[in-house]
Design a protein around this motif. Structure first.
Motif, PDB file in Angstrom:
ATOM      1  N   ALA A  45      47.956  21.068  59.456  1.00  0.00           N
ATOM      2  CA  ALA A  45      48.367  19.915  58.647  1.00  0.00           C
ATOM      3  C   ALA A  45      47.266  19.525  57.659  1.00  0.00           C
ATOM      4  O   ALA A  45      47.539  19.030  56.570  1.00  0.00           O
ATOM      5  N   LEU A  46      46.006  19.793  58.046  1.00  0.00           N
ATOM      6  CA  LEU A  46      44.875  19.493  57.146  1.00  0.00           C
ATOM      7  C   LEU A  46      44.914  20.377  55.895  1.00  0.00           C
ATOM      8  O   LEU A  46      44.475  19.962  54.827  1.00  0.00           O
ATOM      9  N   LEU A  47      45.471  21.591  56.026  1.00  0.00           N
ATOM     10  CA  LEU A  47      45.545  22.478  54.864  1.00  0.00           C
ATOM     11  C   LEU A  47      46.422  21.878  53.766  1.00  0.00           C
ATOM     12  O   LEU A  47      46.267  22.192  52.588  1.00  0.00           O
ATOM     13  N   GLY A  48      47.343  21.021  54.144  1.00  0.00           N
ATOM     14  CA  GLY A  48      48.130  20.298  53.141  1.00  0.00           C
ATOM     15  C   GLY A  48      47.431  19.027  52.688  1.00  0.00           C
ATOM     16  O   GLY A  48      47.467  18.655  51.523  1.00  0.00           O
ATOM     17  N   LEU A  49      46.759  18.369  53.634  1.00  0.00           N
ATOM     18  CA  LEU A  49      46.150  17.054  53.341  1.00  0.00           C
ATOM     19  C   LEU A  49      44.926  17.161  52.423  1.00  0.00           C
ATOM     20  O   LEU A  49      44.789  16.380  51.472  1.00  0.00           O
ATOM     21  N   ILE A  50      44.037  18.113  52.697  1.00  0.00           N
ATOM     22  CA  ILE A  50      42.753  18.137  51.974  1.00  0.00           C
ATOM     23  C   ILE A  50      42.931  18.416  50.463  1.00  0.00           C
ATOM     24  O   ILE A  50      42.411  17.652  49.643  1.00  0.00           O
ATOM     25  N   PRO A  51      43.669  19.474  50.056  1.00  0.00           N
ATOM     26  CA  PRO A  51      43.848  19.665  48.609  1.00  0.00           C
ATOM     27  C   PRO A  51      44.526  18.456  47.954  1.00  0.00           C
ATOM     28  O   PRO A  51      44.186  18.095  46.831  1.00  0.00           O
ATOM     29  N   THR A  52      45.448  17.819  48.683  1.00  0.00           N
ATOM     30  CA  THR A  52      46.152  16.662  48.122  1.00  0.00           C
ATOM     31  C   THR A  52      45.190  15.506  47.891  1.00  0.00           C
ATOM     32  O   THR A  52      45.222  14.862  46.840  1.00  0.00           O
ATOM     33  N   HIS A  53      44.297  15.250  48.855  1.00  0.00           N
ATOM     34  CA  HIS A  53      43.323  14.164  48.685  1.00  0.00           C
ATOM     35  C   HIS A  53      42.346  14.464  47.552  1.00  0.00           C
ATOM     36  O   HIS A  53      42.059  13.612  46.725  1.00  0.00           O
ATOM     37  N   LEU A  54      41.848  15.694  47.517  1.00  0.00           N
ATOM     38  CA  LEU A  54      40.949  16.088  46.424  1.00  0.00           C
ATOM     39  C   LEU A  54      41.639  15.893  45.073  1.00  0.00           C
ATOM     40  O   LEU A  54      41.059  15.349  44.132  1.00  0.00           O
ATOM     41  N   GLN A  55      42.882  16.338  45.007  1.00  0.00           N
ATOM     42  CA  GLN A  55      43.630  16.292  43.746  1.00  0.00           C
ATOM     43  C   GLN A  55      43.821  14.867  43.256  1.00  0.00           C
ATOM     44  O   GLN A  55      43.749  14.603  42.072  1.00  0.00           O
ATOM     45  N   TRP A  56      44.018  13.946  44.163  1.00  0.00           N
ATOM     46  CA  TRP A  56      44.274  12.594  43.690  1.00  0.00           C
ATOM     47  C   TRP A  56      43.007  11.921  43.201  1.00  0.00           C
ATOM     48  O   TRP A  56      43.020  11.169  42.251  1.00  0.00           O
ATOM     49  N   VAL A  57      41.866  12.273  43.821  1.00  0.00           N
ATOM     50  CA  VAL A  57      40.595  11.723  43.333  1.00  0.00           C
ATOM     51  C   VAL A  57      40.297  12.285  41.933  1.00  0.00           C
ATOM     52  O   VAL A  57      39.941  11.547  41.008  1.00  0.00           O
ATOM     53  N   ILE A  58      40.508  13.594  41.760  1.00  0.00           N
ATOM     54  CA  ILE A  58      40.276  14.210  40.445  1.00  0.00           C
ATOM     55  C   ILE A  58      41.258  13.638  39.415  1.00  0.00           C
ATOM     56  O   ILE A  58      40.884  13.331  38.282  1.00  0.00           O
ATOM     57  N   GLY A  59      42.523  13.454  39.838  1.00  0.00           N
ATOM     58  CA  GLY A  59      43.534  12.892  38.936  1.00  0.00           C
ATOM     59  C   GLY A  59      43.143  11.498  38.469  1.00  0.00           C
ATOM     60  O   GLY A  59      43.303  11.153  37.296  1.00  0.00           O
ATOM     61  N   LEU A  60      42.589  10.727  39.389  1.00  0.00           N
ATOM     62  CA  LEU A  60      42.189   9.347  39.067  1.00  0.00           C
ATOM     63  C   LEU A  60      41.092   9.343  37.998  1.00  0.00           C
ATOM     64  O   LEU A  60      41.144   8.579  37.035  1.00  0.00           O
TER      65      LEU A  60
END
Ligand code: HEM
Ligand code: HEM
Length: 145
Positions: A45-60
């Motif tokens: 489940a972390l394999l989905g969570l980690i890229p998503t969290h990184l992506q939202w920080v970069i998106g911000l």
């Protein structure tokens, strides 16, 4: 800095989609087999969570660096579908998706019954993925990468 972040956000989006698909399908498998949820399942489940969290920080960050983000916000831009997608719809929908995915992960950690834990990943990640797919700027994405 802008070009670097733009490319990072663009390529990381592939990992986000792949990671979420992987987490969703493995969770569906566990749910259907009705097996116990072990630490390896949490890591899947972390394999989905980690890229998503990184992506939202970069998106911000990108939102305040890109000419398509905050800099473009105006009443007139709101009337244009493409401008509105970048200024409002994409960021808002993505943040909502990230919240859903994080809730799915946190619930799966907290719940006790294996079936419910897999279902939490499947349902919350699935809804998050649908939201993400609905507001990706597809044409721009395929043009850059
Ligand atoms: C570089 C950026 C980030 C990375 C790599 C990252 C990574 C992670 C990881 C690995 C977890 C799982 C931790 C665990 O198993 O308990 C997690 C959970 C979480 N993260 Fe992030 N994260 C990032 C940014 C953020 C930001 C900016 C926020 C909020 C403003 C955030 C909010 C959360 C929340 C609420 C959880 C859920 C904790 C729980 O399980 O209850 N993350 N993140
Ligand atoms: C977490 C899920 C997210 C995904 C999967 C995602 C995906 C994408 C993709 C595929 C693009 C098109 C890139 C290209 O043109 O090649 C894009 C652009 C953009 N995203 Fe996101 N995004 C996410 C979250 C966010 C968030 C939370 C924000 C802002 C708060 C944001 C702000 C932007 C901006 C400003 C652009 C336009 C960049 C530019 O070309 O100048 N994104 N996003």
């Amino acid at each position: 800095m802008y070009t670097g972040l733009q490319h990072l956000h663009s390529y990381l989006a592939y990992l986000v989609l792949l990671g979420l698909l992987f987490s969703i399908f493995t969770a569906l498998g566990g749910w259907m087999q009705n097996r116990p949820f072990v630490d390896k399942d949490r890591k899947r489940a972390l394999l989905g969570l980690i890229p998503t969290h990184l992506q939202w920080v970069i998106g911000l960050v990108l939102y305040f660096v890109s000419p398509l983000g905050a800099a473009n916000a105006s009443g007139a831009a709101m009337k244009d579908a493409t401008s509105r997608l970048y200024i409002l719809e994409h960021p808002l929908t993505m943040v909502l998706a990230v919240v859903l995915i994080t809730v799915g992960y946190a619930r799966a950690k907290r719940l006790k019954i294996g079936k419910a834990r897999f279902r939490s990943i499947f349902v919350f990640y699935g809804l998050g993925l649908l939201l993400i797919l609905s507001r990706i700027p597809w044409q721009a994405w395929f043009a850059v990468s």
